[in-house]
Design a protein around this motif. Structure first.
Motif: not given
Length: 294
Positions: A22, A25, A28
């Protein structure tokens, strides 16, 4: 050069802490979509991921944060959670844990839980970078490029960018493209710049998508193709990149690489202008003035 806000570090499944997926991400989407980044970082923090707490604190406390989210939430809770595990993470770093070294370097660079100290950040990034930590390699390259905490050295910047880029870090790949385009730390090479931009763009990096589009539009290091340039501008704009929004709006306004569409052009230019993009504001002003005179 792409700012160093993508802090992904690939670890083996056995060594990945809870919430690492998580957290990665969240990083990202940090540059591209602050609302989505917030969701993933909060999920990681719920699993007691210390790095997520650091970036949630930055999101709400740092006015210079690149994350666009500005929700009314006090950073105090994240500061307390960072402080609660600071000694633990310092111990891990001293034992050679590269992820802990990296996160403490971020704290030193941004003055989180300690006084801001670029030299200390560089020292810790170097320890993690030597251990193969891609995000530390990226950030160390940025410090060498800017001369923050270390003597400015563009060749060393490129060295560390290249090591992170070889591990697939999109920010580092984009930075390699820009260094090749501008001749920073290496010979100017437009073809090599396009190669790096393509690699990063394929991973969804909006800065790389925008620069790849610029290269296609101008025929730098690649055959000129305005239609493909517009396609890449649209991908970057669709992720909220103000440069992509501005460039897409300008192409639509003038019919470059696409049919002229004044109405859609105004939509994209207005989105970019709202983010204080000066060029978009100028183009939007002239487009609206032309409409009033027509």
């Amino acid at each position: 050069t792409h700012t160093h806000t993508h802090f992904t570090h690939i670890m083996t499944s056995s060594s990945r802490p809870a919430g690492q997926d998580e957290f990665e991400l969240g990083q990202k989407y940090w540059n591209n979509n602050g609302s989505v980044a917030l969701v993933f970082l909060q999920r990681a923090a719920a699993l007691d991921h210390w790095g997520a707490c650091i970036y949630l604190y930055r999101m709400f406390a740092d006015p210079k944060s690149l994350c666009p989210v500005r929700r009314r939430e006090s950073p105090a809770v994240w500061r307390e959670r960072i402080a609660a595990r600071f000694d633990e993470m310092s111990g891990r770093a001293e034992q050679g844990d590269p992820q802990a070294q990296f996160l403490l370097a971020v704290c030193a660079e941004h003055g989180i839980g300690m006084s801001s100290d670029a030299s200390e950040a560089a020292r810790r990034y170097l320890c993690a970078a030597k251990a193969g930590h891609a995000a530390a390699q990226l950030n160390l390259g940025f410090l060498y490029e800017t001369g923050s905490g270390v003597a400015q050295n563009h060749r060393l910047a490129v060295l560390w960018y290249s090591r992170a880029a070889a591990q697939g870090d999109a920010d580092a790949q984009c930075n390699m493209g820009t260094c090749a385009k501008d001749g920073v730390g290496m010979a100017r090479n437009a073809v090599e710049a396009v190669r790096w931009y393509r690699l990063a763009a394929a991973q969804g990096d909006t800065a790389a998508q925008n620069w790849l589009a610029v290269c296609l539009e101008k025929g730098m290091g690649v055959a000129r193709d305005q239609a493909r340039a517009v396609a890449w501008y649209r991908l970057a704009a669709g992720q909220g990149d103000e440069f992509g929004e501005c460039n897409l709006g300008h192409c639509l306004a003038e019919g470059r690489g696409c049919p002229r569409d004044q109405r859609e052009a105004l939509v994209w230019l207005a989105r970019s202008a709202k983010k204080d993009h000066a060029r978009a504001q100028r183009i939007l002003y002239h487009q609206l003035a032309a409409l009033r005179l027509s």
